[in-house]
Design a protein around this motif. Structure first.
Motif, PDB file in Angstrom:
ATOM      1  N   GLN A 149      -0.155   1.398 -13.051  1.00 28.80           N
ATOM      2  CA  GLN A 149       0.881   0.904 -12.148  1.00 28.80           C
ATOM      3  C   GLN A 149       1.423   2.022 -11.263  1.00 28.80           C
ATOM      4  O   GLN A 149       1.524   3.166 -11.685  1.00 28.80           O
ATOM      5  N   THR A 208       4.819   2.971  -9.185  1.00 32.87           N
ATOM      6  CA  THR A 208       6.235   2.628  -9.159  1.00 32.87           C
ATOM      7  C   THR A 208       6.965   3.554  -8.196  1.00 32.87           C
ATOM      8  O   THR A 208       6.831   4.779  -8.275  1.00 32.87           O
ATOM      9  N   THR A 219       7.199  -2.109  -8.563  1.00 33.20           N
ATOM     10  CA  THR A 219       6.045  -1.727  -9.371  1.00 33.20           C
ATOM     11  C   THR A 219       4.858  -2.598  -8.990  1.00 33.20           C
ATOM     12  O   THR A 219       4.995  -3.820  -8.851  1.00 33.20           O
ATOM     13  N   TRP A 220       3.688  -1.958  -8.816  1.00 34.81           N
ATOM     14  CA  TRP A 220       2.482  -2.667  -8.406  1.00 34.81           C
ATOM     15  C   TRP A 220       1.321  -2.241  -9.306  1.00 34.81           C
ATOM     16  O   TRP A 220       1.209  -1.071  -9.676  1.00 34.81           O
ATOM     17  N   ASP A 221       0.445  -3.185  -9.656  1.00 36.40           N
ATOM     18  CA  ASP A 221      -0.778  -2.862 -10.384  1.00 36.40           C
ATOM     19  C   ASP A 221      -1.774  -2.229  -9.418  1.00 36.40           C
ATOM     20  O   ASP A 221      -1.984  -2.756  -8.309  1.00 36.40           O
ATOM     21  N   HIS A 224      -3.548   7.747 -14.621  1.00 35.34           N
ATOM     22  CA  HIS A 224      -3.365   6.703 -15.627  1.00 35.34           C
ATOM     23  C   HIS A 224      -3.861   6.997 -17.039  1.00 35.34           C
ATOM     24  O   HIS A 224      -3.159   6.682 -17.999  1.00 35.34           O
ATOM     25  N   ASP A 277       1.104   7.204  -9.735  1.00 37.27           N
ATOM     26  CA  ASP A 277      -0.231   6.715 -10.105  1.00 37.27           C
ATOM     27  C   ASP A 277      -1.316   7.763  -9.902  1.00 37.27           C
ATOM     28  O   ASP A 277      -2.433   7.575 -10.381  1.00 37.27           O
TER      29      ASP A 277
END
Length: 210
Positions: free
Chosen positions: A14, A16, A21-23, A44, A69
């Motif tokens: 993710q 942030t 927050t985004w995948d 990650h 990320d």
């Protein structure tokens, strides 16, 4: 002929920033040979990156910028391998959002050369997506690692804190589009492109004004 090669590992997690927050899927680039490698962006999953490095010596973890990320796995990977974490100092405020208790080990500077198994990676400071964003140019490999500065189809996002659209356009125009047209562009997310494929679209990006 160099025996140095580039390997791609895709990790998922993710991103942030600014309360959102985004995948995301990130490209982790491993540059080196059978004995020694450099990692570009430890994203990650430190264990997956360490497994891809295998028994080779990891000398450096180079952060193209400090969005979480791209750096979230860097300390764990460094602790496991003894590698040095390199970051441009202008991205320290972003780094501290993710790692408030751990500093990078060393500061990148424009024009610096980091060696990856005998191949030179030249640091190009390319602010805009982030203040300390850098790209890594490897002439011997005909490749530039652009992080989130330049993608297939245009500049990286500039809609969030610490980013600025006119600055990223200037970085791309002055530092990247001056590279040989055949140079491969290996990005922080998604598919590769070339300098020659992107260069004709500069004015479109400016007009679009992301």
């Amino acid at each position: 002929m160099t025996s140095t090669r580039i390997e791609r590992l895709v990790t998922s997690g993710q991103f942030t920033l600014d309360g959102g927050t985004w995948d995301v899927d990130n490209n982790v680039w491993i540059v080196g040979d059978d004995h020694e490698v450099v990692v570009v962006d430890a994203a990650h999953d430190a264990a997956a990156i360490a497994a891809a490095v295998g028994g080779r010596r990891l000398t450096a973890i180079v952060c193209t910028h400090a969005h979480n990320d791209h750096v979230d796995a860097a300390p764990a990977l460094a602790d496991a391998t003894g590698a040095v974490i390199w970051l441009h100092p202008e991205d320290l405020p972003l780094w501290k959002l993710t790692h408030p208790d751990r500093e990078p080990d060393a500061h990148l500077r424009d024009g610096q050369v980091i060696e990856a198994a005998g191949v030179d990676l030249t640091v190009l400071h390319t602010p805009g997506h982030a203040p300390g964003a850098v790209c890594l140019y490897a002439p011997a490999l005909g490749t530039v690692f652009t992080g989130d500065t330049l993608f297939r189809g245009g500049p990286g996002a500039t809609g969030r804190s610490y980013s600025h659209f006119p600055t990223i356009v200037a970085s791309i125009r002055d530092r990247l589009l001056t590279l040989p047209p055949g140079t491969r562009v290996l990005t922080g997310h998604g598919d590769a492109t070339t300098i020659g494929a992107e260069a004709p679209h500069l004015q479109e990006w400016i007009d679009r004004g992301h």
